[in-house]
Design a protein around this motif. Structure first.
Motif, mmCIF file in Angstrom:
data_model
loop_
_atom_site.group_PDB
_atom_site.id
_atom_site.type_symbol
_atom_site.label_atom_id
_atom_site.label_comp_id
_atom_site.label_asym_id
_atom_site.label_seq_id
_atom_site.Cartn_x
_atom_site.Cartn_y
_atom_site.Cartn_z
ATOM 1 N N ASP A 1 -3.744 -3.100 -6.162
ATOM 2 C CA ASP A 1 -5.197 -3.187 -5.975
ATOM 3 C C ASP A 1 -5.753 -4.412 -6.700
ATOM 4 O O ASP A 1 -6.588 -5.135 -6.151
ATOM 5 C CB ASP A 1 -5.896 -1.919 -6.459
ATOM 6 C CG ASP A 1 -5.716 -0.742 -5.508
ATOM 7 O OD1 ASP A 1 -5.395 -0.970 -4.322
ATOM 8 O OD2 ASP A 1 -5.898 0.401 -5.951
ATOM 9 N N VAL B 1 2.662 6.356 2.859
ATOM 10 C CA VAL B 1 2.222 7.581 3.528
ATOM 11 C C VAL B 1 0.896 7.312 4.252
ATOM 12 O O VAL B 1 0.716 7.698 5.397
ATOM 13 C CB VAL B 1 2.082 8.743 2.522
ATOM 14 C CG1 VAL B 1 1.471 9.969 3.176
ATOM 15 C CG2 VAL B 1 3.436 9.074 1.917
ATOM 16 N N ARG B 2 -0.006 6.615 3.585
ATOM 17 C CA ARG B 2 -1.297 6.270 4.197
ATOM 18 C C ARG B 2 -1.178 5.122 5.179
ATOM 19 O O ARG B 2 -1.925 5.034 6.147
ATOM 20 C CB ARG B 2 -2.307 5.887 3.111
ATOM 21 C CG ARG B 2 -2.809 7.063 2.317
ATOM 22 C CD ARG B 2 -3.896 6.670 1.344
ATOM 23 N NE ARG B 2 -5.030 6.069 2.045
ATOM 24 C CZ ARG B 2 -5.833 5.177 1.495
ATOM 25 N NH1 ARG B 2 -5.650 4.776 0.257
ATOM 26 N NH2 ARG B 2 -6.844 4.677 2.179
ATOM 27 N N PHE B 3 -0.263 4.184 4.902
ATOM 28 C CA PHE B 3 -0.096 2.982 5.719
ATOM 29 C C PHE B 3 1.362 2.856 6.148
ATOM 30 O O PHE B 3 2.109 2.038 5.606
ATOM 31 C CB PHE B 3 -0.520 1.739 4.928
ATOM 32 C CG PHE B 3 -1.891 1.840 4.315
ATOM 33 C CD1 PHE B 3 -3.028 1.763 5.105
ATOM 34 C CD2 PHE B 3 -2.042 2.025 2.948
ATOM 35 C CE1 PHE B 3 -4.294 1.862 4.538
ATOM 36 C CE2 PHE B 3 -3.301 2.112 2.379
ATOM 37 C CZ PHE B 3 -4.435 2.037 3.173
ATOM 38 N N PRO B 4 1.799 3.652 7.116
ATOM 39 C CA PRO B 4 3.206 3.631 7.517
ATOM 40 C C PRO B 4 3.672 2.265 8.031
ATOM 41 O O PRO B 4 4.860 1.975 8.005
ATOM 42 C CB PRO B 4 3.319 4.708 8.586
ATOM 43 C CG PRO B 4 1.953 5.154 8.892
ATOM 44 C CD PRO B 4 1.030 4.647 7.843
ATOM 45 N N ARG C 1 3.075 -0.913 -6.937
ATOM 46 C CA ARG C 1 2.017 0.016 -6.519
ATOM 47 C C ARG C 1 0.921 0.099 -7.574
ATOM 48 O O ARG C 1 -0.258 0.167 -7.246
ATOM 49 C CB ARG C 1 2.612 1.416 -6.266
ATOM 50 C CG ARG C 1 3.454 1.531 -5.031
ATOM 51 C CD ARG C 1 2.664 1.638 -3.741
ATOM 52 N NE ARG C 1 1.831 2.834 -3.750
ATOM 53 C CZ ARG C 1 0.521 2.829 -3.525
ATOM 54 N NH1 ARG C 1 -0.104 1.736 -3.246
ATOM 55 N NH2 ARG C 1 -0.163 3.942 -3.570
ATOM 56 N N GLY D 1 0.832 -1.191 0.000
ATOM 57 C CA GLY D 1 0.000 0.000 0.000
ATOM 58 C C GLY D 1 0.871 1.246 0.000
ATOM 59 O O GLY D 1 2.094 1.190 -0.018
ATOM 60 N N ASP D 2 0.217 2.380 0.043
ATOM 61 C CA ASP D 2 0.910 3.663 0.060
ATOM 62 C C ASP D 2 1.536 3.862 1.436
ATOM 63 O O ASP D 2 0.814 3.941 2.438
ATOM 64 C CB ASP D 2 -0.093 4.767 -0.241
ATOM 65 C CG ASP D 2 0.499 6.157 -0.186
ATOM 66 O OD1 ASP D 2 1.732 6.292 0.027
ATOM 67 O OD2 ASP D 2 -0.264 7.117 -0.349
ATOM 68 N N ARG E 1 -7.038 -5.108 3.554
ATOM 69 C CA ARG E 1 -6.309 -4.250 4.489
ATOM 70 C C ARG E 1 -4.836 -4.216 4.116
ATOM 71 O O ARG E 1 -4.271 -5.231 3.730
ATOM 72 C CB ARG E 1 -6.479 -4.799 5.910
ATOM 73 C CG ARG E 1 -5.847 -3.907 6.927
ATOM 74 C CD ARG E 1 -6.247 -4.273 8.335
ATOM 75 N NE ARG E 1 -5.439 -3.483 9.246
ATOM 76 C CZ ARG E 1 -4.791 -3.975 10.279
ATOM 77 N NH1 ARG E 1 -4.901 -5.246 10.578
ATOM 78 N NH2 ARG E 1 -4.068 -3.195 11.035
ATOM 79 N N TRP E 2 -4.239 -3.028 4.236
ATOM 80 C CA TRP E 2 -2.830 -2.860 3.936
ATOM 81 C C TRP E 2 -2.091 -2.525 5.214
ATOM 82 O O TRP E 2 -2.666 -1.847 6.075
ATOM 83 C CB TRP E 2 -2.652 -1.726 2.933
ATOM 84 C CG TRP E 2 -2.908 -2.130 1.517
ATOM 85 C CD1 TRP E 2 -1.957 -2.350 0.566
ATOM 86 C CD2 TRP E 2 -4.153 -2.358 0.878
ATOM 87 N NE1 TRP E 2 -2.555 -2.700 -0.617
ATOM 88 C CE2 TRP E 2 -3.913 -2.718 -0.441
ATOM 89 C CE3 TRP E 2 -5.475 -2.312 1.305
ATOM 90 C CZ2 TRP E 2 -4.912 -3.017 -1.345
ATOM 91 C CZ3 TRP E 2 -6.478 -2.619 0.415
ATOM 92 C CH2 TRP E 2 -6.180 -2.956 -0.891
#
Length: 165
Positions: free
Chosen positions: A96, A62-65, A92, A59-60, A106-107
């Motif tokens: 999805d 930034v969204r999913f540290p 990336r 996942g990203d 869930r990431w």
């Protein structure tokens, strides 16, 4: 880059570059730890190549540290279970589609497959002891159906040979 001379013409082999949006820690899984970048077009063939395999859906970051934590722990899990599984990292651009294929919602997630068949998914960052226990269990679990919808969708207006009404 390497150049091999075949029977008819030289063959130039270029290193596979990391996707432009990969974080350095995730990229390191491929460059230093032998993981392979996976795209939606090739994940099924990669998973079917045999044995236990783990797909990282980061996942990203930034969204999913937590994805960066999982990227650091994953090589340690490889060392804890030597020669037990192969690691792939979803790009990336394709994660999805790969997540949908295996029913992951869930990431970050580690998707376990064996001989092309789904086994289980571990989501999020876990404590070390929990990771070791759950990875050990995953490596002994039978394959199963991925937790996708799995219900065929049909056009309600289309003629059908079988119907409940």
């Amino acid at each position: 880059m390497s150049i091999e001379h075949g029977a008819s013409a030289p063959i130039v082999t270029l290193p596979v570059a990391a996707p432009a949006t990969a974080s350095p820690l995730i990229e390191r899984l491929v460059s230093a730890h032998g993981a392979q970048w996976l795209t939606a077009d090739m994940v099924a063939d990669w998973a079917a190549a045999g044995g236990d395999r783990i797909i990282l859906l980061a996942g990203d970051p930034v969204r999913f540290p937590e994805a960066l934590d999982v990227a650091v722990v994953l090589p340690e899990l490889v060392a804890q279970f030597p020669r037990r599984f192969t690691v792939g990292v979803a790009t990336r651009a394709d994660e999805d589609a790969i997540a949908k294929r295996y029913g992951s919602i869930r990431w970050p997630a580690l998707v376990f497959v064996r001989d092309g068949q789904y086994v289980t998914t571990l989501s999020g960052m876990l404590d070390w002891d929990v990771y070791v226990e759950r990875v050990g269990l995953a490596l002994t679990m039978p394959t199963s159906r991925a937790p996708t919808v799995g219900i065929p969708v049909r056009n309600a207006g289309a003629a059908s040979e079988s119907s409940c009404h």
